[in-house]
Design an enzyme around this catalytic site. Structure first.
Site, PDB file in Angstrom:
ATOM      1  CG  HIS A 106      -9.783  -3.294   0.972  1.00  0.00           C
ATOM      2  ND1 HIS A 106      -9.502  -3.256   2.323  1.00  0.00           N
ATOM      3  CD2 HIS A 106      -8.742  -2.654   0.366  1.00  0.00           C
ATOM      4  CE1 HIS A 106      -8.354  -2.639   2.536  1.00  0.00           C
ATOM      5  NE2 HIS A 106      -7.872  -2.253   1.361  1.00  0.00           N
ATOM      6  N   GLY A 107     -13.101  -3.784   2.699  1.00  0.00           N
ATOM      7  CA  GLY A 107     -13.335  -3.681   4.132  1.00  0.00           C
ATOM      8  C   GLY A 107     -12.019  -3.662   4.905  1.00  0.00           C
ATOM      9  CG  ASN A 166      -6.905  -1.329   6.739  1.00  0.00           C
ATOM     10  OD1 ASN A 166      -7.767  -1.884   6.081  1.00  0.00           O
ATOM     11  ND2 ASN A 166      -5.857  -0.740   6.178  1.00  0.00           N
ATOM     12  CB  THR A 196      -1.262  -2.813   3.507  1.00  0.00           C
ATOM     13  OG1 THR A 196      -1.645  -2.468   4.835  1.00  0.00           O
ATOM     14  CG2 THR A 196      -1.655  -4.247   3.226  1.00  0.00           C
ATOM     15  N   GLY A 197       0.324  -1.904   1.044  1.00  0.00           N
ATOM     16  CA  GLY A 197       0.736  -2.013  -0.347  1.00  0.00           C
ATOM     17  C   GLY A 197       0.333  -3.324  -0.996  1.00  0.00           C
ATOM     18  CD  GLU A 254      -3.278   1.092  -1.549  1.00  0.00           C
ATOM     19  OE1 GLU A 254      -3.197   1.810  -2.573  1.00  0.00           O
ATOM     20  OE2 GLU A 254      -4.039   1.331  -0.586  1.00  0.00           O
ATOM     21  CG  HIS A 289       5.328  -1.807  -4.397  1.00  0.00           C
ATOM     22  ND1 HIS A 289       6.455  -1.522  -3.658  1.00  0.00           N
ATOM     23  CD2 HIS A 289       5.328  -3.151  -4.578  1.00  0.00           C
ATOM     24  CE1 HIS A 289       7.114  -2.637  -3.408  1.00  0.00           C
ATOM     25  NE2 HIS A 289       6.441  -3.646  -3.951  1.00  0.00           N
ATOM     26  CE1 TYR A 290       2.353   4.210   0.786  1.00  0.00           C
ATOM     27  CE2 TYR A 290       1.055   2.184   0.762  1.00  0.00           C
ATOM     28  CZ  TYR A 290       1.131   3.570   0.799  1.00  0.00           C
ATOM     29  OH  TYR A 290      -0.020   4.319   0.852  1.00  0.00           O
ATOM     30  NE  ARG A 321       0.445   7.551   5.524  1.00  0.00           N
ATOM     31  CZ  ARG A 321      -0.221   7.622   6.683  1.00  0.00           C
ATOM     32  NH1 ARG A 321       0.415   7.991   7.780  1.00  0.00           N
ATOM     33  NH2 ARG A 321      -1.504   7.353   6.726  1.00  0.00           N
ATOM     34  NE  ARG A 322      -2.647  10.993   3.818  1.00  0.00           N
ATOM     35  CZ  ARG A 322      -3.619  10.097   3.773  1.00  0.00           C
ATOM     36  NH1 ARG A 322      -4.124   9.756   2.602  1.00  0.00           N
ATOM     37  NH2 ARG A 322      -4.070   9.529   4.863  1.00  0.00           N
TER      38      ARG A 322
END
Length: 407
Positions: A55-56, A61, A68-69, A143, A145-146, A172-173
């Site tokens: 997405h844009g 962002n 954001t999740g 996305e 989930h965080y 995150r990674r």
């Protein structure tokens, strides 16, 4: 007198001089030619096309980005412009909206709006060739989930003090790291099917379930769509981690390389699959996360994002070659190359940051307008161009030569 029957061969001039025999032989040759053509056609690969698109830009962002999740955050104005530009880029590469049988999006508005804007842009002035009814939404494309950190700023000093930079980076990674779960008191809590937290592996599991039971059947076998599977294109508009999950699966990315798989906003990523085997058929090119079947669509606006995503290797040079207007036989003329360089220099915030572009300018100067080169020759000239640059920070492996095969 008894006449002797001629025993001459089929190649004999006397035999070939008979009109009815000539007709018979001509018929046999036509039959052989038709049979050979049918055999060649039967051995020709049936190819189905999948285009992935993040997405844009959303309101969370950017420099002050958040986890954001599953938070349903809208696009920024820039994000909408990026979505339209992505659609125009796909249209310019031959993917008009009418070619897209089905588009998949997540349940989050930033994905769905990007999908609508991109499809409308792909339609151009032919707005009757697309419909929002072609968009299928699936929460499994949401996305990652965080958990407890969802909604928090990624650079929040309090968050860093509580968990530490290394732990946050691991969440995150890495493939299996995950934040603590949220509970019902969390301001961004959602009931099932929303999870309480996820690792990238958890996210990938549900994304691949969506691929297996929804996206792949639509791409390879679903009946009643405008195009048959061997001419079909499907677009998936989703999020950074869900697209990473699909790419890691298609390219068989090793776990330790997944952190290097970066997906920028609104850059179309194309995969071609053999319809019968459902396997990618494009030759693997070197990229930041190892070999990849992906083909990135490069433009003046997104070339910096693409370069940062793929970093080095044949993937970047291939994206540049395609952006220059290369023909289907993987050739490009000097005139087309020069025009492509001018187009990429025309605008874009940081065109000079694309090192390959600088090398391409050198290549363009060596060719006359009527000269035609293959991509393998383009690679060799790129290597020579790199050797002529005085930039000491260049990695000598940034350009690789190989046989590219079919697109």
């Amino acid at each position: 007198m008894m006449r002797m029957r001629c025993s001459c061969s089929l190649a004999s001039p006397r035999w070939r001089s008979q009109p009815h025999e000539q007709a018979a032989e001509a018929g046999a040759l036509v039959l052989q030619s038709t049979t050979a053509a049918a055999r060649a056609k039967s051995h020709r690969r049936s190819v189905s096309t999948l285009i992935l698109l993040r997405h844009g830009q959303s309101q969370w962002n950017g420099p002050d980005s958040r986890f954001t999740g599953w938070c349903d955050i809208p696009l920024t104005v820039r994000g909408r412009v990026e979505a339209v530009a992505a659609g125009q880029l796909m249209r310019s590469r031959g993917f008009k909206a009418r070619r897209v049988c089905i588009a998949f999006a997540s349940d989050l508005q930033r994905s769905h709006e990007t999908c609508e804007l991109a499809l409308a842009s792909m339609a151009g002035h032919e707005q009757n060739t697309w419909s929002s009814e072609r968009i299928r939404r699936d929460w499994r494309l949401n996305e990652r989930h965080y958990g407890a950190v969802q909604g928090k700023f990624k650079e929040d000093p309090q968050l860093i003090a509580e968990y530490g930079t290394d732990t946050l980076h691991h969440w995150r990674r890495s493939l299996h790291g995950k934040p603590p779960p949220m509970d019902e008191s969390h301001p961004y809590y959602q009931p099932p099917p929303a999870p309480l937290t996820e690792s990238l592996a958890d996210c990938q599991k549900r994304v691949l379930e969506c691929w297996e039971d929804s996206i792949a059947p639509a791409l390879f076998e679903e009946q009643g769509l405008p195009f048959s599977p061997d001419k079909r294109a499907i677009v998936v508009v989703a999020h950074a981690n869900t697209i990473r999950s699909l790419m890691a699966h298609f390219d068989q990315v090793p776990e330790d390389r997944i952190p290097k798989l970066h997906v920028p906003n609104s850059v179309p990523i194309l995969y071609r699959f053999e319809t019968s085997t459902r396997r990618p058929i494009s030759v693997k090119l070197e990229s930041a996360h190892g070999g990849s079947h992906a083909r990135w669509m490069l433009s003046a606006e997104n070339n910096l994002a693409v370069r940062q995503a793929v970093q080095q290797g044949g993937t970047l040079t291939r994206a540049l070659f395609d952006a220059m207007g290369a023909n289907k036989d993987l050739t490009i003329s000097g005139k087309e190359l020069e025009m492509g360089v001018r187009e990429l220099l025309r605008d874009g915030d940081h065109p000079v940051d694309c090192v390959v572009l600088g090398v391409a300018q050198r290549v363009a100067r060596k060719l006359s307008p009527d000269d035609v080169i293959h991509i393998s020759e383009f690679e060799k000239l790129c290597q020579e161009g790199v050797e002529g640059l005085s930039l000491k920070h260049l990695n000598p492996n940034d350009y690789v030569s190989e046989e590219y095969g079919e697109y």
